[in-house]
Write an enzyme that holds these catalytic residues in place. Structure first.
Site, PDB file in Angstrom:
ATOM      1  N   GLU A  40       0.838  -1.198   0.000  1.00  0.00           N
ATOM      2  CA  GLU A  40       0.000   0.000   0.000  1.00  0.00           C
ATOM      3  C   GLU A  40       0.873   1.247   0.000  1.00  0.00           C
ATOM      4  O   GLU A  40       1.958   1.255   0.559  1.00  0.00           O
ATOM      5  CB  GLU A  40      -0.931   0.007   1.213  1.00  0.00           C
ATOM      6  CG  GLU A  40      -0.218  -0.064   2.527  1.00  0.00           C
ATOM      7  CD  GLU A  40      -1.142  -0.176   3.725  1.00  0.00           C
ATOM      8  OE1 GLU A  40      -0.730   0.245   4.801  1.00  0.00           O
ATOM      9  OE2 GLU A  40      -2.269  -0.678   3.583  1.00  0.00           O
ATOM     10  N   CYS A  41       0.415   2.248  -0.675  1.00  0.00           N
ATOM     11  CA  CYS A  41       1.027   3.571  -0.704  1.00  0.00           C
ATOM     12  C   CYS A  41       2.532   3.511  -0.939  1.00  0.00           C
ATOM     13  O   CYS A  41       2.981   3.103  -1.997  1.00  0.00           O
ATOM     14  CB  CYS A  41       0.678   4.323   0.576  1.00  0.00           C
ATOM     15  SG  CYS A  41       0.927   6.091   0.455  1.00  0.00           S
ATOM     16  N   GLY A  42       3.335   3.907   0.039  1.00  0.00           N
ATOM     17  CA  GLY A  42       4.781   3.913  -0.120  1.00  0.00           C
ATOM     18  C   GLY A  42       5.343   2.535  -0.403  1.00  0.00           C
ATOM     19  O   GLY A  42       6.318   2.397  -1.147  1.00  0.00           O
ATOM     20  N   GLY A  43       4.751   1.508   0.166  1.00  0.00           N
ATOM     21  CA  GLY A  43       5.197   0.144  -0.103  1.00  0.00           C
ATOM     22  C   GLY A  43       5.003  -0.244  -1.552  1.00  0.00           C
ATOM     23  O   GLY A  43       5.797  -0.986  -2.128  1.00  0.00           O
ATOM     24  N   LEU A  44       3.955   0.284  -2.156  1.00  0.00           N
ATOM     25  CA  LEU A  44       3.686   0.013  -3.565  1.00  0.00           C
ATOM     26  C   LEU A  44       4.749   0.669  -4.453  1.00  0.00           C
ATOM     27  O   LEU A  44       5.258   0.047  -5.380  1.00  0.00           O
ATOM     28  CB  LEU A  44       2.288   0.501  -3.939  1.00  0.00           C
ATOM     29  CG  LEU A  44       1.794   0.161  -5.320  1.00  0.00           C
ATOM     30  CD1 LEU A  44       1.703  -1.346  -5.512  1.00  0.00           C
ATOM     31  CD2 LEU A  44       0.427   0.791  -5.549  1.00  0.00           C
TER      32      LEU A  44
END
Length: 68
Positions: A40-44
């Site tokens: 999700e978000c930064g992990g993506l």
């Protein structure tokens, strides 16, 4: 290990360090072998081919690739 989870955050603040993480090849191999990954978000963004900030491109994990 059954799956990988990459939570949100601000990886753009640490791209230079994250790009050299020793687990990059292991994450890529796990993805290529079909291991489930949730990001999700930064992990993506961490899983993309690379990130460009201030005109500098930093190579990331390359799990998520753009179509050519």
């Amino acid at each position: 290990m059954h799956a990988l989870f990459f939570c949100g955050g601000y990886p753009e603040l640490h791209y230079a360090h994250l790009a050299h993480a020793p687990c990059r090849d292991e994450v890529k191999r796990a993805a290529d072998e079909g291991m489930p990954i949730y990001a999700e978000c930064g992990g993506l963004t961490y899983l993309t081919e690379g990130i460009e900030t201030d005109g500098t491109r930093t190579r990331m994990y390359g799990v998520i690739r753009r179509r050519r």
